[in-house]
Design a protein around this motif. Structure first.
Motif, PDB file in Angstrom:
ATOM      1  N   HIS A  57     -55.440  53.258  89.404  1.00 51.71           N
ATOM      2  CA  HIS A  57     -55.751  53.710  88.201  1.00 51.71           C
ATOM      3  C   HIS A  57     -54.764  54.433  87.645  1.00 51.71           C
ATOM      4  CE1 HIS A  57     -56.319  56.806  91.234  1.00 51.71           C
ATOM      5  NE2 HIS A  57     -55.991  57.583  90.558  1.00 51.71           N
ATOM      6  N   PRO A  58     -54.635  54.677  86.290  1.00 50.49           N
ATOM      7  CA  PRO A  58     -53.593  55.277  85.635  1.00 50.49           C
ATOM      8  C   PRO A  58     -53.796  56.866  85.097  1.00 50.49           C
ATOM      9  CG  PRO A  58     -55.184  54.172  83.763  1.00 50.49           C
ATOM     10  CD  PRO A  58     -55.756  54.487  85.316  1.00 50.49           C
ATOM     11  N   HIS A  59     -52.765  57.385  84.720  1.00 48.82           N
ATOM     12  CA  HIS A  59     -52.629  58.657  84.310  1.00 48.82           C
ATOM     13  C   HIS A  59     -51.386  58.811  83.257  1.00 48.82           C
ATOM     14  CE1 HIS A  59     -55.201  60.551  87.420  1.00 48.82           C
ATOM     15  NE2 HIS A  59     -54.505  60.069  88.086  1.00 48.82           N
ATOM     16  N   ILE A  60     -51.634  59.768  82.427  1.00 51.21           N
ATOM     17  CA  ILE A  60     -50.674  60.186  81.558  1.00 51.21           C
ATOM     18  C   ILE A  60     -50.692  61.795  81.269  1.00 51.21           C
ATOM     19  CG2 ILE A  60     -50.434  58.072  80.173  1.00 51.21           C
ATOM     20  CD1 ILE A  60     -51.825  59.762  77.806  1.00 51.21           C
ATOM     21  N   GLY A  61     -49.635  62.442  80.892  1.00 49.96           N
ATOM     22  CA  GLY A  61     -49.570  63.678  80.497  1.00 49.96           C
ATOM     23  C   GLY A  61     -50.197  64.973  81.502  1.00 49.96           C
ATOM     24  N   LEU A  62     -49.950  64.589  82.948  1.00 51.31           N
ATOM     25  CA  LEU A  62     -50.673  65.515  83.702  1.00 51.31           C
ATOM     26  C   LEU A  62     -49.358  65.249  85.273  1.00 51.31           C
ATOM     27  CD1 LEU A  62     -52.228  63.609  86.163  1.00 51.31           C
ATOM     28  CD2 LEU A  62     -53.804  63.724  84.244  1.00 51.31           C
ATOM     29  N   SER A  63     -49.858  66.282  86.263  1.00 55.56           N
ATOM     30  CA  SER A  63     -49.337  66.025  87.411  1.00 55.56           C
ATOM     31  C   SER A  63     -50.578  66.099  88.449  1.00 55.56           C
ATOM     32  CB  SER A  63     -48.376  66.958  87.924  1.00 55.56           C
ATOM     33  OG  SER A  63     -46.971  67.122  86.963  1.00 55.56           O
ATOM     34  N   THR A  64     -50.627  65.204  89.348  1.00 56.85           N
ATOM     35  CA  THR A  64     -51.459  65.319  90.702  1.00 56.85           C
ATOM     36  C   THR A  64     -51.118  66.087  91.511  1.00 56.85           C
ATOM     37  OG1 THR A  64     -50.893  63.262  91.616  1.00 56.85           O
ATOM     38  CG2 THR A  64     -52.581  63.220  89.651  1.00 56.85           C
ATOM     39  N   LEU A  65     -51.940  66.984  92.025  1.00 55.75           N
ATOM     40  CA  LEU A  65     -51.563  67.693  93.390  1.00 55.75           C
ATOM     41  C   LEU A  65     -52.667  67.474  94.556  1.00 55.75           C
ATOM     42  CD1 LEU A  65     -50.369  71.430  93.362  1.00 55.75           C
ATOM     43  CD2 LEU A  65     -51.819  70.465  95.251  1.00 55.75           C
ATOM     44  N   THR A  66     -52.319  66.876  95.599  1.00 50.16           N
ATOM     45  CA  THR A  66     -53.017  66.705  96.646  1.00 50.16           C
ATOM     46  C   THR A  66     -52.628  67.514  97.892  1.00 50.16           C
ATOM     47  OG1 THR A  66     -52.849  64.284  96.073  1.00 50.16           O
ATOM     48  CG2 THR A  66     -53.888  64.838  98.446  1.00 50.16           C
ATOM     49  N   TYR A  67     -53.839  67.967  98.222  1.00 45.78           N
ATOM     50  CA  TYR A  67     -53.656  69.219  99.435  1.00 45.78           C
ATOM     51  C   TYR A  67     -54.987  68.983 100.481  1.00 45.78           C
ATOM     52  CZ  TYR A  67     -52.798  73.855 101.540  1.00 45.78           C
ATOM     53  OH  TYR A  67     -52.449  74.904 102.450  1.00 45.78           O
ATOM     54  N   LEU A  68     -54.462  68.798 101.665  1.00 49.29           N
ATOM     55  CA  LEU A  68     -55.678  68.616 102.817  1.00 49.29           C
ATOM     56  C   LEU A  68     -55.754  69.502 103.651  1.00 49.29           C
ATOM     57  CD1 LEU A  68     -55.012  64.807 103.115  1.00 49.29           C
ATOM     58  CD2 LEU A  68     -56.550  65.840 101.769  1.00 49.29           C
ATOM     59  N   PHE A  69     -56.676  69.574 104.220  1.00 50.13           N
ATOM     60  CA  PHE A  69     -57.324  70.665 105.295  1.00 50.13           C
ATOM     61  C   PHE A  69     -57.327  69.746 106.566  1.00 50.13           C
ATOM     62  CE2 PHE A  69     -59.230  73.338 101.960  1.00 50.13           C
ATOM     63  CZ  PHE A  69     -58.121  74.339 102.036  1.00 50.13           C
ATOM     64  N   LYS A  70     -57.992  68.463 106.517  1.00 47.39           N
ATOM     65  CA  LYS A  70     -58.472  67.494 107.426  1.00 47.39           C
ATOM     66  C   LYS A  70     -58.128  66.267 107.049  1.00 47.39           C
ATOM     67  CE  LYS A  70     -61.579  70.408 110.331  1.00 47.39           C
ATOM     68  NZ  LYS A  70     -62.753  70.763 110.671  1.00 47.39           N
ATOM     69  N   GLY A  71     -57.791  65.357 107.836  1.00 49.80           N
ATOM     70  CA  GLY A  71     -57.719  63.946 107.493  1.00 49.80           C
ATOM     71  C   GLY A  71     -56.162  63.505 106.927  1.00 49.80           C
ATOM     72  N   GLU A  72     -56.321  62.320 106.529  1.00 48.54           N
ATOM     73  CA  GLU A  72     -54.945  61.845 105.820  1.00 48.54           C
ATOM     74  C   GLU A  72     -55.151  61.027 104.566  1.00 48.54           C
ATOM     75  OE1 GLU A  72     -54.772  62.291 110.152  1.00 48.54           O
ATOM     76  OE2 GLU A  72     -55.816  60.845 108.837  1.00 48.54           O
ATOM     77  N   ILE A  73     -54.449  60.919 103.442  1.00 52.78           N
ATOM     78  CA  ILE A  73     -54.381  60.089 102.446  1.00 52.78           C
ATOM     79  C   ILE A  73     -53.189  59.197 102.347  1.00 52.78           C
ATOM     80  CG2 ILE A  73     -54.575  59.962  99.777  1.00 52.78           C
ATOM     81  CD1 ILE A  73     -56.580  62.216 100.024  1.00 52.78           C
ATOM     82  N   GLU A  74     -53.079  57.974 102.258  1.00 54.99           N
ATOM     83  CA  GLU A  74     -51.734  57.359 101.869  1.00 54.99           C
ATOM     84  C   GLU A  74     -51.734  56.989 100.453  1.00 54.99           C
ATOM     85  OE1 GLU A  74     -50.060  53.915 103.952  1.00 54.99           O
ATOM     86  OE2 GLU A  74     -51.131  52.843 102.392  1.00 54.99           O
ATOM     87  N   HIS A  75     -50.699  57.765  99.902  1.00 56.68           N
ATOM     88  CA  HIS A  75     -50.324  57.636  98.337  1.00 56.68           C
ATOM     89  C   HIS A  75     -49.607  56.524  97.894  1.00 56.68           C
ATOM     90  CE1 HIS A  75     -48.983  59.129  94.282  1.00 56.68           C
ATOM     91  NE2 HIS A  75     -48.015  58.671  94.581  1.00 56.68           N
ATOM     92  N   ARG A  76     -49.976  55.742  97.113  1.00 57.77           N
ATOM     93  CA  ARG A  76     -48.917  54.407  96.717  1.00 57.77           C
ATOM     94  C   ARG A  76     -48.922  54.279  95.187  1.00 57.77           C
ATOM     95  NH1 ARG A  76     -47.586  50.277 100.236  1.00 57.77           N
ATOM     96  NH2 ARG A  76     -48.301  50.612 102.231  1.00 57.77           N
ATOM     97  N   ASP A  77     -47.783  54.266  94.385  1.00 56.02           N
ATOM     98  CA  ASP A  77     -47.986  54.409  92.849  1.00 56.02           C
ATOM     99  C   ASP A  77     -46.818  53.443  92.322  1.00 56.02           C
ATOM    100  OD1 ASP A  77     -44.951  55.522  92.935  1.00 56.02           O
ATOM    101  OD2 ASP A  77     -45.850  57.407  93.296  1.00 56.02           O
ATOM    102  N   SER A  78     -46.943  53.362  91.030  1.00 57.67           N
ATOM    103  CA  SER A  78     -46.145  52.193  90.179  1.00 57.67           C
ATOM    104  C   SER A  78     -44.593  52.565  90.358  1.00 57.67           C
ATOM    105  CB  SER A  78     -46.642  51.969  88.948  1.00 57.67           C
ATOM    106  OG  SER A  78     -46.785  53.322  88.127  1.00 57.67           O
ATOM    107  N   ILE A  79     -44.059  53.924  90.625  1.00 57.76           N
ATOM    108  CA  ILE A  79     -42.889  54.064  90.826  1.00 57.76           C
ATOM    109  C   ILE A  79     -42.268  53.406  91.915  1.00 57.76           C
ATOM    110  CG2 ILE A  79     -41.247  55.986  90.679  1.00 57.76           C
ATOM    111  CD1 ILE A  79     -43.607  57.841  90.003  1.00 57.76           C
ATOM    112  N   GLY A  80     -42.947  53.172  93.039  1.00 60.11           N
ATOM    113  CA  GLY A  80     -42.681  52.595  94.357  1.00 60.11           C
ATOM    114  C   GLY A  80     -42.753  53.457  95.435  1.00 60.11           C
ATOM    115  N   SER A  81     -43.430  54.643  95.210  1.00 63.18           N
ATOM    116  CA  SER A  81     -43.581  55.793  96.319  1.00 63.18           C
ATOM    117  C   SER A  81     -44.828  55.443  97.086  1.00 63.18           C
ATOM    118  CB  SER A  81     -43.995  56.939  95.732  1.00 63.18           C
ATOM    119  OG  SER A  81     -43.188  57.390  94.565  1.00 63.18           O
ATOM    120  N   VAL A  82     -44.474  55.454  98.701  1.00 59.12           N
ATOM    121  CA  VAL A  82     -45.466  55.348  99.632  1.00 59.12           C
ATOM    122  C   VAL A  82     -45.436  56.530 100.441  1.00 59.12           C
ATOM    123  CG1 VAL A  82     -46.180  53.750 101.477  1.00 59.12           C
ATOM    124  CG2 VAL A  82     -44.974  52.656  99.533  1.00 59.12           C
ATOM    125  N   GLN A  83     -46.335  57.334 100.408  1.00 57.33           N
ATOM    126  CA  GLN A  83     -46.244  58.495 101.108  1.00 57.33           C
ATOM    127  C   GLN A  83     -47.506  58.851 102.153  1.00 57.33           C
ATOM    128  OE1 GLN A  83     -43.564  60.714 101.655  1.00 57.33           O
ATOM    129  NE2 GLN A  83     -45.048  61.367 103.328  1.00 57.33           N
TER     130      GLN A  83
END
Length: 293
Positions: A57-83
């Protein structure tokens, strides 16, 4: 509730196999400082066929901030980031003029074993002169986040400046996000510690503001930074969000934020025409929801 404060309850939103509690925006208040969107992820038990899978899904004009207490999320984006983002880490993706990304349960968790998922997904609106910058992704390991104790309180400065300290994550306008946990019943003094609007998001437990109780799943918004102190019950965890409001009004259309309604419509058309950059090796696509009638 006093005239300079608002109390907000989470509203349930369906992300397919996953439910979230939405706190911001809502009818009476679209932003707190530059924060324009706050989703409470879980707490939920995943595994054995039930996972978090937010397709491209897309975004413009903002920053996303992900903060976890439990579990994991794999982030991938069109810049090539994998985290991989784990509890206490901070993922911060700035969309600028346009980016796409996915958020998924990592492969190693996709077994019959069940696990807990709990955290927050947050959007921070960009100032008008930063809305069209080049997309970027920053990751801050939990060991980089300032952490300290003050009496019976444990505090972490996730972003911005507060309590005389600075986080490595500064964002693009004056803001703060603080994770606070009360080991015992205690009072948090906020006099001269924060600047701008303040939101108190209750993760666990409850706080008392004057004679008002605010419980888990609720958010108290103060329209000024004059609030001096709040009482936290033992075992309470809360997040403080806020900062200085952006100078110009910002608008929200689906996953897009901008000070220009025309740019929102342009982004909508670009996504419908599949003209946004793509996450490498990912052909998933979330269509823009039809407007409610």
């Amino acid at each position: 509730m006093a005239n300079n404060k608002l109390l907000v309850n989470e509203r349930q939103a369906d992300l397919g196999q996953f439910m979230v509690g939405r706190l911001l925006p809502f009818r009476k208040k679209r932003q707190v400082g530059p924060f324009t969107f706050i989703d409470h992820i879980g707490p939920a038990v995943l595994g054995d066929g039930k996972y978090m899978d937010v397709d491209q899904h897309p975004h413009i004009g903002l920053s996303t901030l992900t903060y976890l207490f439990k579990g994991e999320i794999e982030h991938r984006d069109s810049i090539g980031s994998v985290q991989l983002i784990t509890p206490g880490d901070v993922g911060f993706m700035t969309a600028g003029h346009g980016v796409t990304h996915t958020e998924r349960t990592p492969q190693f968790r996709r077994t019959s074993e069940k696990f807990e998922m709990h955290g927050y997904q947050i959007w921070v609106a960009l100032p008008r002169d930063k809305e069209a910058i080049k997309p970027n992704f920053k990751f801050f390991d939990k060991t980089e986040i300032p952490e300290w104790s003050d009496g019976d309180l444990s505090l972490k400065l996730v972003a911005g400046n507060a309590f005389g300290k600075s986080s490595p994550l500064q964002g693009y306008s004056p803001l703060f996000m603080v994770d606070i946990y009360a080991e015992k019943e205690t009072t948090l003094d906020l006099a001269n510690q924060l600047h701008g609007e303040v939101a108190f998001v209750i993760v666990e437990g409850e706080i008392t503001e004057k004679d008002h109780k605010v419980e888990a799943g609720q958010m108290l918004i103060s329209k000024t930074d004059a609030q001096c102190s709040i009482c936290l019950d033992k075992g309470t965890r809360l997040l403080l969000f806020g900062g200085l409001p952006l100078e110009e009004e910002h608008y929200l259309l689906w996953n897009f934020v901008s000070s220009s309604k025309e740019k929102l419509q342009e982004a909508k058309l670009r996504w419908q025409e599949k003209a946004f950059p793509k996450v490498p090796n990912d052909d998933t696509y979330i269509p823009i929801p039809e407007p409610r009638r």
